[in-house]
Design an enzyme around this catalytic site. Structure first.
Site, PDB file in Angstrom:
ATOM      1  N   THR A 149     -39.822   2.102 -16.624  1.00  0.00           N
ATOM      2  CA  THR A 149     -38.047   2.099 -16.821  1.00  0.00           C
ATOM      3  C   THR A 149     -38.333   1.623 -18.222  1.00  0.00           C
ATOM      4  O   THR A 149     -38.880   0.114 -18.610  1.00  0.00           O
ATOM      5  CB  THR A 149     -37.691   1.822 -15.533  1.00  0.00           C
TER       6      THR A 149
ATOM      7  N   ARG B 180     -33.833  12.628  -5.867  1.00  0.00           N
ATOM      8  CA  ARG B 180     -33.598  11.223  -5.524  1.00  0.00           C
ATOM      9  C   ARG B 180     -33.204  10.478  -6.168  1.00  0.00           C
ATOM     10  O   ARG B 180     -34.101  10.751  -7.680  1.00  0.00           O
ATOM     11  CB  ARG B 180     -34.988   9.812  -5.079  1.00  0.00           C
ATOM     12  N   VAL B 181     -32.531   9.862  -6.359  1.00  0.00           N
ATOM     13  CA  VAL B 181     -31.409   9.466  -7.523  1.00  0.00           C
ATOM     14  C   VAL B 181     -31.207   8.036  -7.666  1.00  0.00           C
ATOM     15  O   VAL B 181     -31.109   7.426  -6.731  1.00  0.00           O
ATOM     16  CB  VAL B 181     -29.893   9.941  -8.207  1.00  0.00           C
TER      17      VAL B 181
ATOM     18  N   THR C 271     -34.694  -3.068 -14.866  1.00  0.00           N
ATOM     19  CA  THR C 271     -35.771  -1.669 -14.356  1.00  0.00           C
ATOM     20  C   THR C 271     -36.187  -2.853 -13.195  1.00  0.00           C
ATOM     21  O   THR C 271     -35.547  -3.806 -13.183  1.00  0.00           O
ATOM     22  CB  THR C 271     -36.531  -2.008 -15.734  1.00  0.00           C
ATOM     23  N   GLY C 272     -36.368  -1.991 -12.628  1.00  0.00           N
ATOM     24  CA  GLY C 272     -37.421  -2.479 -11.260  1.00  0.00           C
ATOM     25  C   GLY C 272     -36.822  -1.036  -9.761  1.00  0.00           C
ATOM     26  O   GLY C 272     -37.072  -0.460 -10.365  1.00  0.00           O
ATOM     27  N   HIS C 273     -36.707  -2.187  -9.032  1.00  0.00           N
ATOM     28  CA  HIS C 273     -36.551  -0.982  -7.648  1.00  0.00           C
ATOM     29  C   HIS C 273     -35.023  -0.553  -7.692  1.00  0.00           C
ATOM     30  O   HIS C 273     -33.926  -1.558  -7.564  1.00  0.00           O
ATOM     31  CB  HIS C 273     -37.154  -2.161  -6.444  1.00  0.00           C
ATOM     32  N   GLY C 274     -35.073   0.559  -7.721  1.00  0.00           N
ATOM     33  CA  GLY C 274     -33.603   1.163  -7.785  1.00  0.00           C
ATOM     34  C   GLY C 274     -32.702   0.889  -6.440  1.00  0.00           C
ATOM     35  O   GLY C 274     -31.745   1.041  -6.901  1.00  0.00           O
TER      36      GLY C 274
HETATM   37  N1  GLY Z   1     -35.574   1.377 -11.822  1.00  0.00           N
HETATM   38  C1  GLY Z   1     -35.902   3.321 -11.273  1.00  0.00           C
HETATM   39  C2  GLY Z   1     -36.080   3.537 -10.504  1.00  0.00           C
HETATM   40  O1  GLY Z   1     -35.677   3.720  -9.533  1.00  0.00           O
HETATM   41  O2  GLY Z   1     -35.835   4.619 -10.682  1.00  0.00           O
END
Ligand code: GLY
Length: 311
Positions: free
Chosen positions: A166, A194-195, A217-220
């Site tokens: 990202t 998925r958003v 950035t990371g686990h959305g």
């Molecule tokens: N941080 C990017 C996502 O999880 O979509």
């Protein structure tokens, strides 16, 4: 105000053979944004153009090179925010365009809305004359390979991956205006539709001239649960430095939802930081004609902009 730009190219685990490409990509993006700022450009344009550099670079998970959803297609999210007036534009689950960050800016400037998604975003892009790119043109061999491996191993990427690659940027311009921008292909093998956090104001980014700006950035899914970008600004409002605020936000996310992430943060004095709870995050920053960059915890390399431009 002396202009400053900070960019990231994603947090996660970066394989050794890709390190140099990531370093070179974030350096190019930061230098592009800084050049615009030095010419009197706005923070908003600087973060947009820095992100475009990384969307066009196939090494990053944004624009060309985005990861694939469970159907093997590219669906991208992006956000841009102007700290002057909190104007925000975002797009989610968009396909077949090269630069989602540009579409996000059009949403901000040409509509009364903050976020357009999927088909609606596509119709808007067409109406604005944004060129359509065949979906397969955004797909690289590397993203296909990753998609295949995930299918074969039947892994649950949403639970195990962070949003590696990202991209994002934050900046302050000579007038003291702040802005942020974030763009991503999301998580590999994600469900169709998925958003992630990168389209959500307060999660993927936030900018407010009276405090600062952040791109995450990371686990959305984890970032959204703690509204990480706005949380970090809240900590700065309470008197924390960018570094203290970033660490407070990242620690809260780790403790509360066991999520890992990376952030770039700048305050309204131009102090900045790049922090992450993952193993690595690629980042670069330019301030007072000095380019700094790194990937590992504790790693900061510094060269002059003049030197960097020669390479
Ligand atoms: N941080 C990017 C996502 O999880 O979509």
């Amino acid at each position: 105000m002396k202009p400053v730009i900070v960019v990231h190219g994603g947090a996660g685990v970066i394989v050794k053979e890709y390190e140099e490409r990531y370093r070179s990509g974030v350096k190019r993006a930061a230098l592009k944004g800084y050049d615009l700022l030095k010419q009197g450009g706005s923070a908003l344009t600087a973060v947009e153009e820095a992100v475009v550099v990384m969307e066009d670079d196939s090494n990053f998970n944004a624009g060309y090179g985005s990861v694939l959803n469970e159907e093997g297609e590219v669906e991208m999210d992006a956000i841009i925010m102007d700290g002057k007036n909190l104007a925000t534009g975002a797009v989610s689950a968009v396909r077949c365009i090269a630069n989602p960050i540009k579409l996000a800016r059009l949403v901000m400037e040409k509509t009364d809305h903050v976020l357009l998604t999927a088909n609606g975003a596509a119709l808007f892009a067409k109406a604005q004359g944004v060129p359509e790119v065949p979906g397969e043109k955004l797909i690289t061999e590397r993203s296909k390979e990753r998609w295949r491996k995930n299918i074969e191993s039947n892994s649950n990427p949403v639970a195990t991956q962070v949003g590696l690659g990202t991209v994002g940027a934050v900046a302050i311009d000579s007038e003291g205006n702040l802005a942020c921008a974030t763009s991503t292909g999301g998580i590999s093998n994600k469900m169709v539709g998925r958003v992630g956090d990168s389209a959500c104001v307060g999660s993927g980014g936030y900018a407010d001239n009276i405090v600062g700006a952040t791109s995450t950035t990371g686990h959305g899914e984890s970032i959204m649960k703690v509204i990480l970008a706005r949380l970090i600004l809240y900590h700065m409002e309470q008197g924390k430095t960018p570094e203290e605020a970033a660490d407070a936000g990242l620690n809260y996310m780790k403790t509360k939802v066991e999520g890992l992430a990376g952030v770039i943060v700048i305050n309204n004095s131009g102090d900045w930081t790049a922090r992450f709870s993952t193993k690595q995050m690629t980042w670069a920053a330019v301030k007072e004609d000095k380019l700094q960059f790194g990937i590992y915890h504790g790693e900061t390399q510094t060269i002059s902009v003049e030197e960097a431009l020669k390479n």
